[in-house]
Each structure stands twice: as C-alpha cells, then as structure tokens.
Design an enzyme around this catalytic site. Structure first.
Site: not given
Ligand code: GDP
Ligand code: MG
Length: 165
Positions: A20, A60, A115, A125, A128, A139
């Site tokens: 990212k 997303y 991470r 973080n 992805h 994707e």
């Molecule tokens: P991943 O698959 O581990 O990347 O996690 P998710 O699919 O749940 O979320 C996608 C991305 O959204 C995460 O990697 C974070 O960058 C962002 N994200 C998820 N939850 C939060 C949150 O509570 N706050 C913020 N600011 N970003 C979030």
């Molecule tokens: Mg995800």
C-alpha cells in the site's frame, strides 16, 4: 494431470498481494518482495500504479459500509504514493500469504510477520493480501485483468522448492 495455473489447493495457487502507499513511501517494497521470494513463492504479476477510485472501491467493496471506508479509498488513491500490486504463486500461497502479513491490526500482529515487524496502526498497515480463494480470484482479475499481465513461467529452481508429495 498438471495443475492449472491459479487453481487453489494446487502448487500453482495464486494470490494478490499489494504494498500500500505507506509501504511504498517507507521504502519497504524490496523487503516485502524479498520475503515472498525467499519463502520460495514465484512472482507472476507486478505493477506500480495509483489505482483509480473505482478500482479501490471495488477492491474494498465488502467494507463499503464501514466508517473508515472513505478514508481508506482516499489513502489508496490520492497519489501521495503509488501502490505495488503483485500476484504470487505457489503451494498454499493464499493462506501462507496472510500468515506472512500478520493480523490486520498491527497491535495483534506477531513479530516476524510483515505487519508485526514494520507497522503500528490498522490504518497504515502497509500491505494487502487476499483472504480466500474467492477474494484471490476477484482481486487478480480486478488488478491484472489485461491480457498477458499475469505471466506463466517455470522457475529453474522449482524442483528444489516444490515436491508434489
Ligand atoms: P485485511 O484483509 O487484513 O487488510 O483487513 P480488512 O479486509 O478487514 O480491512 C482492509 C483494510 O482496511 C485494512 O488492511 C486496513 O488498512 C483498513 N481497516 C480495517 N479496519 C480498519 C479500522 O478499524 N480503521 C481504519 N482506519 N482502517 C481499517
Ligand atoms: Mg481484507
């Protein structure tokens, strides 16, 4: 029969991994590529881009109702730094890719994960990774849908990395 490229559960399983904008800005592209290379996975797709807003929204889509969605899309697309999109291939790469990334929230990411070693905040973080076979398929076609963007090739050291039994 030889496994079909991309077929989940085979030695040619594929996943979408992205560095990212914060990971690019922090000069971690090489580190992240290196971890997948050294594990033995094969790079079959690679591009640097500022993703269009529509691409980020579709990527997303499952988070579209979350309060952080607008901020997430802006951070991915505003061009302050690009994204490095990649497709990696190898046994269990979808699940192992997620393990190599570590937990979504770096507060819970183990040391030794990407991470867990390089970041502190869920909103920054740095990487992805597809979370399932269905997400990987979606994707990869979303980010690498053009003809020839994912490359089928045989690594010379594949037989030293992968045994079929
Ligand atoms: P991943 O698959 O581990 O990347 O996690 P998710 O699919 O749940 O979320 C996608 C991305 O959204 C995460 O990697 C974070 O960058 C962002 N994200 C998820 N939850 C939060 C949150 O509570 N706050 C913020 N600011 N970003 C979030
Ligand atoms: Mg995800």
């Amino acid at each position: 029969a030889l496994p079909v490229y991309g077929a989940p559960g085979t030695s040619k399983e594929r996943t979408f991994i992205a560095v990212k904008p914060d990971g690019v800005q922090r000069n971690l592209v090489g580190e992240i590529i290196s971890r997948f290379e050294r594990r033995g996975y094969k790079l079959v797709g690679l591009k640097l881009l500022v993703p269009p807003v529509e691409l980020a929204k579709e990527h997303y889509a499952d988070l579209s109702s979350k309060p952080f969605f607008a901020g997430l899309v802006d951070y991915m697309t505003n061009g302050r730094a690009p994204v490095v999109g990649m497709v990696w291939e190898g046994p269990s790469v979808i699940k192992q890719g997620r393990i190599m990334l570590g937990a979504t929230d770096p507060k819970n990411s183990g040391t030794g994960t990407i991470r867990g070693d390089f970041c502190l905040s869920i909103g920054r973080n740095i990487v992805h990774g597809s979370d399932s076979a269905e997400s990987a398929e979606k994707e990869i076609s979303l980010w690498f849908g053009g003809k020839g963007e994912v490359v089928n090739w045989t690594s010379n050291n594949e037989e030293w990395v992968i045994s079929e039994n």
